[in-house]
Design a protein around this motif. Structure first.
Motif, PDB file in Angstrom:
ATOM      1  N   SER A  16       1.462   7.569  50.283  1.00 19.07           N
ATOM      2  CA  SER A  16       0.790   8.105  49.094  1.00 19.07           C
ATOM      3  C   SER A  16       1.798   8.835  48.210  1.00 19.07           C
ATOM      4  O   SER A  16       2.796   9.358  48.706  1.00 19.07           O
ATOM      5  CB  SER A  16      -0.309   9.089  49.525  1.00 19.07           C
ATOM      6  OG  SER A  16      -0.954   9.644  48.403  1.00 19.07           O
TER       7      SER A  16
ATOM      8  N   ASP B  73       0.563  11.265  46.511  1.00 17.14           N
ATOM      9  CA  ASP B  73      -0.068  12.588  46.504  1.00 17.14           C
ATOM     10  C   ASP B  73       0.432  13.399  47.691  1.00 17.14           C
ATOM     11  O   ASP B  73       0.899  12.854  48.678  1.00 17.14           O
ATOM     12  CB  ASP B  73      -1.590  12.437  46.575  1.00 17.14           C
ATOM     13  CG  ASP B  73      -2.120  11.620  45.405  1.00 17.14           C
ATOM     14  OD1 ASP B  73      -1.528  11.715  44.308  1.00 17.14           O
ATOM     15  OD2 ASP B  73      -3.100  10.870  45.587  1.00 17.14           O
TER      16      ASP B  73
ATOM     17  N   GLY C 271      -5.097  17.878  52.051  1.00 20.38           N
ATOM     18  CA  GLY C 271      -4.973  17.034  50.859  1.00 20.38           C
ATOM     19  C   GLY C 271      -5.376  15.591  51.096  1.00 20.38           C
ATOM     20  O   GLY C 271      -5.438  14.797  50.158  1.00 20.38           O
TER      21      GLY C 271
ATOM     22  N   LYS D 173      -8.558   7.445  52.969  1.00 21.58           N
ATOM     23  CA  LYS D 173      -9.809   6.673  52.950  1.00 21.58           C
ATOM     24  C   LYS D 173      -9.612   5.187  52.631  1.00 21.58           C
ATOM     25  O   LYS D 173     -10.056   4.307  53.377  1.00 21.58           O
ATOM     26  CB  LYS D 173     -10.769   7.318  51.937  1.00 21.58           C
ATOM     27  CG  LYS D 173     -12.167   6.753  51.951  1.00 21.58           C
ATOM     28  CD  LYS D 173     -13.105   7.647  51.121  1.00 21.58           C
ATOM     29  CE  LYS D 173     -14.467   7.006  50.973  1.00 21.58           C
ATOM     30  NZ  LYS D 173     -14.498   5.948  49.956  1.00 21.58           N
ATOM     31  N   GLU D 174      -8.890   4.898  51.539  1.00 25.63           N
ATOM     32  CA  GLU D 174      -8.749   3.489  51.135  1.00 25.63           C
ATOM     33  C   GLU D 174      -7.895   2.681  52.110  1.00 25.63           C
ATOM     34  O   GLU D 174      -8.088   1.479  52.270  1.00 25.63           O
ATOM     35  CB  GLU D 174      -8.161   3.405  49.723  1.00 25.63           C
ATOM     36  CG  GLU D 174      -9.185   3.792  48.666  1.00 25.63           C
ATOM     37  CD  GLU D 174      -8.545   3.987  47.306  1.00 25.63           C
ATOM     38  OE1 GLU D 174      -7.815   3.097  46.859  1.00 25.63           O
ATOM     39  OE2 GLU D 174      -8.768   5.060  46.705  1.00 25.63           O
TER      40      GLU D 174
ATOM     41  N   ASP E 172      -8.177  14.145  51.870  1.00 21.70           N
ATOM     42  CA  ASP E 172      -9.477  13.670  51.356  1.00 21.70           C
ATOM     43  C   ASP E 172      -9.379  13.161  49.925  1.00 21.70           C
ATOM     44  O   ASP E 172     -10.104  12.259  49.523  1.00 21.70           O
ATOM     45  CB  ASP E 172     -10.526  14.794  51.434  1.00 21.70           C
ATOM     46  CG  ASP E 172     -10.875  15.097  52.883  1.00 21.70           C
ATOM     47  OD1 ASP E 172     -10.556  14.250  53.745  1.00 21.70           O
ATOM     48  OD2 ASP E 172     -11.432  16.183  53.152  1.00 21.70           O
ATOM     49  N   SER E 173      -8.466  13.747  49.141  1.00 20.19           N
ATOM     50  CA  SER E 173      -8.355  13.306  47.745  1.00 20.19           C
ATOM     51  C   SER E 173      -7.137  12.410  47.516  1.00 20.19           C
ATOM     52  O   SER E 173      -6.895  11.946  46.404  1.00 20.19           O
ATOM     53  CB  SER E 173      -8.295  14.532  46.813  1.00 20.19           C
ATOM     54  OG  SER E 173      -7.236  15.358  47.227  1.00 20.19           O
ATOM     55  N   ALA E 174      -6.360  12.160  48.577  1.00 15.52           N
ATOM     56  CA  ALA E 174      -5.122  11.368  48.407  1.00 15.52           C
ATOM     57  C   ALA E 174      -5.441   9.890  48.186  1.00 15.52           C
ATOM     58  O   ALA E 174      -6.335   9.328  48.812  1.00 15.52           O
ATOM     59  CB  ALA E 174      -4.232  11.530  49.633  1.00 15.52           C
ATOM     60  N   LYS E 175      -4.680   9.290  47.285  1.00 14.27           N
ATOM     61  CA  LYS E 175      -4.815   7.839  47.008  1.00 14.27           C
ATOM     62  C   LYS E 175      -3.601   7.136  47.600  1.00 14.27           C
ATOM     63  O   LYS E 175      -2.494   7.684  47.571  1.00 14.27           O
ATOM     64  CB  LYS E 175      -4.822   7.593  45.486  1.00 14.27           C
ATOM     65  CG  LYS E 175      -6.034   8.188  44.798  1.00 14.27           C
ATOM     66  CD  LYS E 175      -7.146   7.159  44.779  1.00 14.27           C
ATOM     67  CE  LYS E 175      -8.487   7.767  44.449  1.00 14.27           C
ATOM     68  NZ  LYS E 175      -9.527   7.587  45.415  1.00 14.27           N
TER      69      LYS E 175
END
Ligand code: GDP
Length: 304
Positions: A130, A132, A167, A205-206, A169-172
Motif C-alpha cells: 500500500s 498508505d 491504519g 480489505k481489497e 481499515d482505510s488503507a488501499k
C-alpha cells in the motif's frame, strides 16, 4: 505469471531462489507495516531487504542492511539521539535519504520503489502492499510500541499481548497489487512471519477479497519447522493470537487465504491433519541455509 506476498529476512531467501530458477518477471508484493520514520527519514525495512537482496547488496549474514557498510553516522549521533537504537548503515542511509526526498517531491511509495528497482537493475516488479501508512504495533506488558521498537530496541523481550495494524481499515492497495493477484497463475505466500510480515498485507480489505476470489493456487511456504519459527518472533506472535505454533496452527491461521501449504519433511506427521482441513500439503526440505537450498525450494514450488 507468479505473484508472491513477502516480508523481509525469511522472504528474501525464497525470493533469491525464485530469481535463480524462474525466467519470467515475478510480482513481489512487499509488507509496509514495518515502515518507520526515524532520524527524519522514511525507512522501509522490508522493501530495502528485497531491493538489496535481489541486487546482491544484502548483508546475508545479518539478513538486513548492505554488505560491507560502515556505521559512522550512527556512531556520531549515539550520544545525542534517542533513536540510535535503530541500526542504520552509511550506505543504507543513502537509500533512506533518496526515498525521503522523493516523498517530499510528491511521489508515492510504489513510484519510488519502481525507481529503486530500475536503479538496482532488478528484473522483477517490487510493489509495496500500500502507499498508505500501515503501522504494525505490539501491545505488550510494557505498553504499545512499533514493531521495530519491540524487535530492535527491546530485543523482542516484552511479553506480547496482541498485535495491531494501525491504519489498515482505510488503507488501499498500491496500484498493480490487485491486478497482479487477479492475473497470477500461481500465488505464493513466502515463509515470512505470518503476523508481522504477511498479515499487514493480506488483511487490507481489497487484497483479502482479491485473494479469496481468485481461482489460482495459493501456496504458503511454512516459516515454522518442528513447532518453532526458524528465526524471529513468529512463534511468540502466533501464541499471542491463540494459534498453535505448528504447521497445523499455521494452516488454521491462513485458512481463508491458501489452497496449499509446503511443510518440512520433519513435520510429515501433521500432513493428514492438514488434508482433513481441506488444504493440500506438500512435503519437502524448507530450511534454506544456502543458495542451493533456496533454489531447490523454488524449483519444488514451480512443480506445484
Ligand atoms: P522479517 O520482516 O525480517 O521478520 O522477515 P520475514 O517475516 O520475511 O521472515 C521471518 C520469518 O522467516 C520467520 O518467521 C522465520 O521462521 C522464517 N524463516 C527464516 N528462514 C527460513 C528458512 O530458511 N526456511 C523457512 N521455511 N522459513 C524461514
Amino acid at each position: 505469471m507468479i505473484t508472491i506476498i513477502t516480508g523481509g529476512t525469511g522472504s528474501i531467501k525464497l525470493l533469491r531462489g525464485l530469481d535463480l530458477v524462474v525466467n519470467e518477471k515475478i510480482n513481489i508484493i512487499v509488507n509496509v507495516g514495518d515502515n518507520i520514520n526515524l532520524f527524519g527519514y522514511y525507512i522501509c525495512p522490508d522493501i530495502d531487504t528485497t531491493l538489496y537482496g535481489l541486487s546482491n547488496r544484502l548483508d546475508i549474514k545479518r539478513g538486513w542492511g548492505i554488505k560491507g557498510d560502515t556505521f559512522d553516522f550512527l556512531e556520531s549521533i549515539k550520544e545525542t539521539s534517542e533513536e540510535s537504537w535503530f541500526q542504520i548503515g552509511d550506505k543504507d542511509l543513502e537509500t533512506h535519504n533518496k526515498r525521503t526526498n522523493l516523498i517530499k517531491n510528491g511521489l508515492n511509495l510504489a513510484e519510488i520503489t519502481k525507481i529503486f528497482t530500475e536503479d538496482f537493475k532488478i528484473r522483477h516488479n517490487i510493489i509495496p502492499a500500500s502507499n498508505d501508512r500501515i503501522e504494525t504495533t505490539i501491545i505488550s506488558d510494557d505498553g504499545e510500541m512499533h514493531l521495530q521498537e519491540f524487535w530492535v530496541k527491546n530485543k523482542g523481550k516484552p511479553r506480547i499481548l496482541d498485535v495491531r495494524y494501525k491504519g489498515i481499515d482505510s488503507a488501499k492497495p498500491a496500484e498493480d497489487v490487485i491486478q497482479s493477484i487477479k492475473e497470477a497463475d500461481k500465488i505464493l505466500i513466502s515463509p515470512g512471519n505470518p503476523i508481522s510480515s504477511i498479515s499487514p498485507t493480506i488483511f487490507i480489505k481489497e487484497i483479502k477479497e482479491a485473494l479469496q476470489e481468485t481461482q489460482s493456487k495459493k501456496i504458503l511456504v511454512s516459516p515454522i519447522i518442528q513447532k518453532k519459527s526458524v528465526s524471529g518472533p513468529a512463534g511468540k506472535m502466533l501464541q499471542a493470537k491463540d494459534y498453535d505454533v505448528s504447521v497445523t496452527g499455521l494452516t488454521e491461521y491462513y485458512k481463508d487465504f491458501i489452497t496449499d501449504i509446503v511443510i518440512d519433511k520433519t513435520d510429515i506427521g501433521e500432513k493428514k491433519g492438514i488434508e482433513n482441513m481441506g488444504k493440500i500439503p506438500h512435503v519437502t526440505n524448507i530450511l534454506m541455509r544456502n543458495k542451493e537450498e533456496e533454489a531447490e525450494l523454488a524449483r519444488e514450488l514451480m512443480k506445484i
